[in-house]
Structure formats: structure tokens, C-alpha cells
Scaffold this motif. Structure first.
Motif, PDB file in Angstrom:
ATOM      1  N   MET A  75       0.851  -1.206   0.000  1.00 47.93           N
ATOM      2  CA  MET A  75       0.000   0.000   0.000  1.00 47.93           C
ATOM      3  C   MET A  75       0.878   1.245   0.000  1.00 47.93           C
ATOM      4  SD  MET A  75      -2.730   1.133   2.889  1.00 47.93           S
ATOM      5  CE  MET A  75      -2.499   2.849   3.252  1.00 47.93           C
ATOM      6  N   LEU A  98       1.603   5.031   0.756  1.00 47.66           N
ATOM      7  CA  LEU A  98       1.140   6.075   1.670  1.00 47.66           C
ATOM      8  C   LEU A  98       1.205   7.412   0.966  1.00 47.66           C
ATOM      9  CD1 LEU A  98       3.239   5.050   4.815  1.00 47.66           C
ATOM     10  CD2 LEU A  98       0.811   4.591   4.463  1.00 47.66           C
ATOM     11  N   THR A 121      10.526  10.486   3.029  1.00 54.09           N
ATOM     12  CA  THR A 121      10.048   9.535   4.042  1.00 54.09           C
ATOM     13  C   THR A 121       8.849   8.757   3.503  1.00 54.09           C
ATOM     14  OG1 THR A 121      10.772  11.074   5.747  1.00 54.09           O
ATOM     15  CG2 THR A 121       9.286   9.323   6.452  1.00 54.09           C
ATOM     16  N   ARG A 169      10.047   6.089   1.042  1.00 51.64           N
ATOM     17  CA  ARG A 169      10.735   4.944   1.661  1.00 51.64           C
ATOM     18  C   ARG A 169       9.786   4.093   2.488  1.00 51.64           C
ATOM     19  NH1 ARG A 169      16.805   7.269   2.865  1.00 51.64           N
ATOM     20  NH2 ARG A 169      17.408   7.205   0.684  1.00 51.64           N
ATOM     21  N   LEU A 170       8.888   4.721   3.221  1.00 56.17           N
ATOM     22  CA  LEU A 170       7.920   3.934   4.003  1.00 56.17           C
ATOM     23  C   LEU A 170       7.030   3.132   3.057  1.00 56.17           C
ATOM     24  CD1 LEU A 170       6.796   6.301   6.926  1.00 56.17           C
ATOM     25  CD2 LEU A 170       8.582   4.571   6.934  1.00 56.17           C
ATOM     26  N   SER A 185       7.848   1.938   0.159  1.00 56.40           N
ATOM     27  CA  SER A 185       8.575   0.798  -0.395  1.00 56.40           C
ATOM     28  C   SER A 185       8.712  -0.315   0.649  1.00 56.40           C
ATOM     29  CB  SER A 185       9.929   1.224  -0.980  1.00 56.40           C
ATOM     30  OG  SER A 185      10.905   1.293   0.016  1.00 56.40           O
ATOM     31  N   ILE A 186       8.825   0.047   1.917  1.00 57.76           N
ATOM     32  CA  ILE A 186       8.881  -0.976   2.970  1.00 57.76           C
ATOM     33  C   ILE A 186       7.518  -1.675   3.083  1.00 57.76           C
ATOM     34  CG2 ILE A 186       9.258  -1.414   5.441  1.00 57.76           C
ATOM     35  CD1 ILE A 186      11.147   1.085   5.404  1.00 57.76           C
ATOM     36  N   LEU A 187       6.452  -0.884   3.002  1.00 57.84           N
ATOM     37  CA  LEU A 187       5.112  -1.496   3.064  1.00 57.84           C
ATOM     38  C   LEU A 187       4.876  -2.413   1.861  1.00 57.84           C
ATOM     39  CD1 LEU A 187       2.914   1.420   4.452  1.00 57.84           C
ATOM     40  CD2 LEU A 187       3.612  -0.663   5.639  1.00 57.84           C
ATOM     41  N   LEU A 245       7.102  -4.288   0.541  1.00 61.61           N
ATOM     42  CA  LEU A 245       7.748  -5.548   0.938  1.00 61.61           C
ATOM     43  C   LEU A 245       6.835  -6.344   1.874  1.00 61.61           C
ATOM     44  CD1 LEU A 245      10.646  -7.100   1.207  1.00 61.61           C
ATOM     45  CD2 LEU A 245      10.862  -5.779   3.304  1.00 61.61           C
ATOM     46  N   PRO A 284       9.345 -10.138   5.121  1.00 59.16           N
ATOM     47  CA  PRO A 284       8.137  -9.329   5.311  1.00 59.16           C
ATOM     48  C   PRO A 284       7.547  -9.446   6.725  1.00 59.16           C
ATOM     49  CG  PRO A 284       7.945 -10.649   3.313  1.00 59.16           C
ATOM     50  CD  PRO A 284       9.259 -10.999   3.926  1.00 59.16           C
ATOM     51  N   ARG A 327      12.368   5.629  10.662  1.00 58.58           N
ATOM     52  CA  ARG A 327      11.576   4.851   9.691  1.00 58.58           C
ATOM     53  C   ARG A 327      10.933   3.638  10.367  1.00 58.58           C
ATOM     54  NH1 ARG A 327      15.341   6.159   5.598  1.00 58.58           N
ATOM     55  NH2 ARG A 327      16.784   4.475   6.053  1.00 58.58           N
ATOM     56  N   MET A 350       8.114   4.488  12.658  1.00 57.25           N
ATOM     57  CA  MET A 350       6.892   4.857  11.923  1.00 57.25           C
ATOM     58  C   MET A 350       6.202   3.638  11.317  1.00 57.25           C
ATOM     59  SD  MET A 350       7.477   8.657  10.348  1.00 57.25           S
ATOM     60  CE  MET A 350       9.178   8.586   9.855  1.00 57.25           C
ATOM     61  N   ILE A 351       6.993   2.709  10.764  1.00 56.26           N
ATOM     62  CA  ILE A 351       6.397   1.470  10.230  1.00 56.26           C
ATOM     63  C   ILE A 351       5.662   0.727  11.349  1.00 56.26           C
ATOM     64  CG2 ILE A 351       6.979  -0.862   9.394  1.00 56.26           C
ATOM     65  CD1 ILE A 351       6.997   1.107   7.140  1.00 56.26           C
ATOM     66  N   TYR A 408      -1.675  -6.514   9.860  1.00 55.54           N
ATOM     67  CA  TYR A 408      -0.212  -6.511   9.916  1.00 55.54           C
ATOM     68  C   TYR A 408       0.334  -7.358  11.066  1.00 55.54           C
ATOM     69  CZ  TYR A 408      -0.195  -2.860   6.351  1.00 55.54           C
ATOM     70  OH  TYR A 408      -0.350  -2.166   5.195  1.00 55.54           O
ATOM     71  N   PRO A 441      16.667   1.110   1.744  1.00 56.90           N
ATOM     72  CA  PRO A 441      16.458   0.263   2.919  1.00 56.90           C
ATOM     73  C   PRO A 441      16.044  -1.165   2.541  1.00 56.90           C
ATOM     74  CG  PRO A 441      15.025   2.213   3.021  1.00 56.90           C
ATOM     75  CD  PRO A 441      15.885   2.347   1.808  1.00 56.90           C
ATOM     76  N   VAL A 442      15.187  -1.326   1.545  1.00 56.06           N
ATOM     77  CA  VAL A 442      14.671  -2.664   1.239  1.00 56.06           C
ATOM     78  C   VAL A 442      15.792  -3.600   0.768  1.00 56.06           C
ATOM     79  CG1 VAL A 442      13.134  -3.991  -0.259  1.00 56.06           C
ATOM     80  CG2 VAL A 442      12.278  -1.949   0.901  1.00 56.06           C
ATOM     81  N   TYR A 470      17.606  -4.729   3.748  1.00 60.95           N
ATOM     82  CA  TYR A 470      16.837  -5.714   4.524  1.00 60.95           C
ATOM     83  C   TYR A 470      17.004  -7.121   3.938  1.00 60.95           C
ATOM     84  CZ  TYR A 470      14.278  -1.619   6.384  1.00 60.95           C
ATOM     85  OH  TYR A 470      13.936  -0.433   6.963  1.00 60.95           O
TER      86      TYR A 470
END
Lengths: 95, 484
Positions: A1, A3, A27, A30-31, A33-35, A37, B304, B354, B357-358, B371, B415-416, B419
Motif C-alpha cells: 500500500m 502512503l 520519508t 521509503r515507508l 517501499s517498505i510497506l 515488501l 516481510p 523509519r 513509523m512502520i 499486519y 532500505p529494502v 533488509y
């Protein structure tokens, strides 16, 4: 998803983190792209699977209800940003 | 002297060939001379180390020495050390002098071990390259243009450069094993609950585990004897007996069943790393082990799921850093909210923010089931894969990391991709199993680690399997040229 900037501003507020306006866009990217994943989880078949909180499924230990902590207030307050009379000081909350 | 193992130093001390004070001064001199090029230490505790060494020498004269009395080591700067700065490599804790010792530190002090100082790391243990430290990146002693891995990169680099005979580390998703692999040393992540988490600054409480980082498996066994054990102060510490980890080191490996998960040898594995690992496995066959092909079909979900569980727990754990009781406080806060937001915004680095926030997002109203709960269910699937595999095998082997040390800055902006470098280590934390990385060779002149994963509380077997390999090879004894 993915943001949007508004989401990120809201999350930063919930986390009590100041994020400068100039950093919001990077931010957000990047957030997102993490979501992206994390989204791979959606496809995992987990119907009827018990969530796992502890590797050996241990439960919280109980102990006798007796005082075990000793008093370290003075020591702990030596490393505090601001104290007075044994109390931690913060900006005024109640007018 | 500095190339000797902990075991050899312990013998030398016992034989009176060297005193703890001489030994400690030798390593302090090396740190002074060589660490500026590596940046593996945040704090060197010279005065305290020499005082501890003097006490250790006196203890020996009095006939009260343990196997480890007087040997010097370093602690990752995530362990609270009474009266000594404990920064977690964050600006947030740059001014934090811990008022107490972590249980691990306390136990090691009780064993007579000398503390040389506190090692550099990724900020709050969040990273796989040691580039997120407030105190600057650590350099890989094998090639200072490369990262040492992370988050226990300072501990790994200090041992690899022989600036300390051994060090402590912590491992939440690979933070002991991956830097051990990239720096050519031995690193053991014990079973979750085996070593106390008390006084270890919390990152993800259901995953965090402390362990030894050493030259050899034998040294790791010696340190485990001092570190492991039940601690009533850690609510998830396991109350089962601690074996003597050195007792079975030499057991023959005849009949050992080694599981090779096909998911650990697929796309994404560097060819040079794969070759080194295959050669190591071939040696085990010669030592009498049999190889069994296995499957861990949910491996691809471990990253993930980890990036939900770990940030969610971190966002909660790191809420204590609010500028009120300790740590960084912003200048001239307007009101309480401004105090919180600016202290945290200015005190934490980018990666830490980061992840907070995640985690905050994953735990926020309406998203918890999708999640966090989902990730905990996937965690069960990952554990079930391992349980199934261990019905037919004694240990599981594969690479520790898909690559050798990469260039500083190479993955810092993505970052990904960073990871993904923990693909083979993270599932072990998700399941709570023990795992060890041992040096198995070089690829393009950089060290490569072999990972050995064991069943719950089977650390003694991992150390035995690792030790037998180290009796046949000398990768663990190799020192980067600039540090011989």
C-alpha cells in the motif's frame, strides 16, 4: 500500500516524531517501499493458524507479591535532563 | 599475543606466562594504535580495564581464578555498563551513563573478565552494515572500503582485527551472525531465552538475543558458560539447566544428519559465497555426516513478517526515549508535545525513525489484524517449517549471508535492498532457534561464513559441529594483513 504525505504526517504525530516538511516526501517514498515488501504477507495462507508470540510458547511467570526493587531515585535523577525536589521537570501541561 | 584465542590466553594466564595487566595493556595499546582506521569502539574504558585486570591478577594469586579470570573482551554498546556511557550508537543516548550493569555484563564481571570498552554498532541495532551509527560507520578490517556487517559490526571488526580476543553481540535478525560472516569470525546466536535480555537496550523483545563473538567455537563455548542461564529479571528467560558447553566439543560427527534447505541455495546467492559454502559442506561429508535435502517453504515470508514484528515492537520499546527522564532533550521546548517530538526527531537517526513509523502504522487502529496479527501467524508457519525439518535432521546448514562484505554506501539509500541481506538469518530469529556463523573461506579476498542452525537449546551441538570443522581448517585463524 502506498502512503501519501498526509498519512506520513499522521503516523509521525502518533509516534511523536518531528519530521521536517522537507523530509516528508522522501520519508513517504521509503515507508511506501517498505510497506510494499510487507504486502507479500497478504498471500500467505494463515486460516486457522495460531499467532506466535513466544518461540517456546512460554507464558508470563508470576512471582510473590513482595517489594524487590530498591530505591535508586537520586542515582537515576542524576542523568535526567531536568529535575527539582525529586521530580522530573517538563514544560507546563496544566494552566 | 593478540592472535591467540581466548582459550590460549586463558591457558597462558593459568601458566603464569602473562599477567592480565600485561594482556589488557597490550590490547589497549592495539586499540589506540589501530582502531582509528576501523572505528570499532565507541568508548574505551582504559582506567577501569586496568583496575579490573589488577583485581584479576590478585584473584589468581589468591587461588580464586575461573577459566576466564583476567581475559579481556569488549561489549557491544547496547549492554548497560554501570558508570560507563551506554549509547546504543545513538545521539539519543550520547549522554547516557548507565546506572546499572546488564545481567550479561554482571555475569562476565563475576567470572573475572576484563572489559576493554564498548563497541560500535548500528543505531539501536537497526541495520546490517553498521552505517547507521551516530559515531560513524565501522570499516571491515579485511577491506576498509567495505562494511563489516551489522548491527554488531564493531564487535565483529574488533575481533577480526584482533583488537579484542572476543566480544559480546546481540542478534535480532542476524546481527551477530551476519557481521561474523562478513568479518571472518565465529558468532553464536543462542536460543531465544537462553541468555538474559535484562539491561540490554530493547529493540524487538520477542526476537532479541545476546551471544558471543569470538575467533573459534571453543572460545564461544567458554563465553557461553559465563553468559547463559536463567534470570528472574528477564520475563522471557528460560529456566532450564545450562550445560558445560565445552564438554562435547570433540564429539565425532559420524552419523550427523545435515539438512540443506533448497531455499538457501536459490537465486540471490552470490556464486562465490555459494561455492565456499558447498566446499564446507563437502568437508562435513568427509567427517562422517550425511546430507539430507530439506525444504523451508516459508523462508520468503520471513523478511516481510520480520519487518512488521520488529518495527512494531521497536515502536513500543523506543517510546521510552521521550526527553523526560534520561537521554537527549531538545533545546527550549515550547510545550510537552514539542518536547517529545523534537527530542525524538533530533535524537533518532533516519533508519530508527523509519522503523518506529512502520511499527506505529502496523499497530495503529484498524491495521493491527492485517499486519501484526498476520505476521505472528506467518511466524508460526516459519517455526513449523523448522519443526518439520528437525524431525529428520540434526542441524541445518547454508550460507549466513547471500554476499560477502559490500561497499560502504552501496545499499545505504535503499532500505529494502539492505533488509534482503538478512534473508538466511531472519527466519532463525522468527523461530527462536540457535544459529552460528563460522568462517569457511574467502570470496574475492573477503570472508564468507557458513551458518549452522540447531534445534531449541541445542547450542552444545552447534558448537561441537563448528569446532570439528575448525580442527580441520584454519579459516578462523586467518587475520587481515594490516592487523597481523
Amino acid at each position: 500500500m502506498a502512503l501519501d504525505k498526509e498519512d506520513v504526517t499522521k503516523i509521525a504525530h502518533l509516534a511523536r516524531l518531528q519530521v521536517a516538511d522537507s523530509e516528508i516526501e522522501a520519508t513517504t517514498e521509503r515507508l511506501s517501499s517498505i510497506l510494499g515488501l510487507i504486502e507479500q504477507l497478504e498471500a500467505a495462507p494463515t486460516d486457522g493458524v495460531e499467532p506466535m508470540a513466544h518461540p517456546t510458547d512460554a507464558v508470563q511467570r508470576l512471582r510473590e507479591d513482595v517489594v524487590t526493587e530498591t530505591n535508586h531515585r537520586d542515582e537515576y535523577q542524576q542523568i535526567a535532563p531536568a529535575t527539582e525536589g525529586g521530580l522530573y521537570l517538563v514544560p507546563k501541561v496544566i494552566e | 599475543m593478540h592472535t591467540k584465542t581466548l582459550k590460549a590466553l586463558s591457558n597462558a594466564l593459568a601458566a603464569g606466562e602473562v599477567s592480565s595487566q600485561e594482556l589488557t595493556r597490550h590490547f589497549l595499546d592495539r586499540i589506540k594504535q589501530l582502531d582509528p582506521g576501523v572505528n570499532s569502539f565507541i568508548t574505551v574504558t582504559e582506567e577501569q580495564a586496568l583496575a579490573q585486570a589488577k583485581a584479576a591478577d590478585e584473584q589468581r594469586v589468591a587461588g580464586n581464578a575461573t577459566a576466564l579470570t583476567g581475559v579481556p573482551i569488549a561489549h557491544k554498546d547496547i549492554f548497560c555498563t554501570r558508570g560507563v556511557k551506554t549509547s546504543c550508537a545513538s545521539k539519543m543516548l550520547d549522554n547516557f551513563i548507565a546506572p546499572y550493569n546488564a545481567t550479561v555484563v554482571e555475569k562476565m564481571n563475576d567470572a573475572g573478565i576484563v572489559t576493554l570498552g564498548k563497541t560500535n554498532m548500528d543505531e539501536f541495532a537497526m541495520g546490517s552494515s553498521n552505517e547507521t551509527s551516530f559515531y560513524g560507520p565501522v570499516k571491515n578490517p579485511w577491506n576498509t572500503d567495505c562494511v563489516p556487517g551489522g548491527s554488531s559490526g564493531g564487535s565483529a571488526a574488533a575481533v577480526a582485527a584482533r583488537l579484542a580476543p572476543a566480544a559480546t553481540g546481540t542478534d535480532t535478525g542476524g546481527s551477530i551472525r551476519q557481521p561474523a560472516s562478513l568479518c571472518g569470525i565465529t558468532g553464536l546466536k543462542p536460543t531465544y531465552g537462553r541468555v538474559s535480555r535484562w539491561g540490554m537496550i530493547a529493540f524487538a523483545s520477542s526476537l532479541d538475543q545476546a551471544g558471543p563473538m569470538t575467533q573459534t567455537a571453543e572460545d564461544a563455548a567458554l563465553l557461553m558458560n559465563a553468559m547463559a542461564g536463567f534470570d528472574p529479571k528477564d520475563s522471557t528467560s528460560t529456566d532450564i539447566e545450562v550445560p558445560d558447553y565445552t564438554a562435547d566439543l570433540n564429539k565425532p560427527l559420524d552419523g550427523l544428519r545435515i539438512g540443506l534447505p533448497k531455499e538457501f541455495f536459490e537465486d540471490g546467492l552470490d556464486a562465490g559465497v555459494g561455492q565456499v559454502v558447498q566446499e564446507a559442506i563437502a568437508l562435513y561429508e568427509k567427517l562422517g555426516a550425511t546430507l539430507v535435502d530439506i525444504e523451508l517453504p516459508n523462508t520468503h515470508l520471513s523478511i516481510p513478517a520480520y519487518y512488521v514484528v520488529a518495527p512494531a515492537e521497536a515502536s513500543s520499546n523506543l517510546s521510552r526515549f521521550d526527553g523526560v527522564r534520561f537521554g537527549y532533550r531538545c533545546k527550549d521546548p515550547l510545550d510537552l508535545e514539542d518536547l517529545y517530538k523534537r527530542s525524538r526527531g533530533e535524537g533518532f537517526g533516519e533508519e530508527v525513525k523509519r522503523r518506529i513509523m512502520i511499527g506505529t502504522y502496523a499497530l495503529s487502529a484498524g491495521y493491527y489484524d492485517a499486519y501484526y496479527l498476520k505476521a505472528q501467524k506467518v511466524r508460526r508457519l516459519i517455526k513449523n517449517d523448522f519443526d518439520e525439518a528437525f524431525k529428520n535432521v540434526d542441524v541445518i546448514m547454508g550460507p549466513t549471508s547471500p554476499n560477502a562484505g559490500f561497499k560502504l554506501g552501496e545499499k545505504a539509500s535503499d532500505p529494502v535492498s539492505m533488509y534482503l541481506s538478512d534473508i538466511y538469518t531472519i527466519s532463525v530469529n522468527m523461530a527462536g532457534l540457535p544459529g552460528i556463523s563460522i568462517p569457511a573461506g574467502l570470496s574475492n579476498s573477503l570472508p564468507v561464513g557458513l551458518q549452522i542452525i540447531g534445534n531449541y537449546f541445542d547450542e552444545a551441538r552447534l558448537l561441537n559441529v563448528a569446532h570439528r570443522y575448525q580442527q580441520e581448517t584454519d579459516w578462523h585463524a586467518q587475520v587481515p594483513a594490516a592487523f597481523v
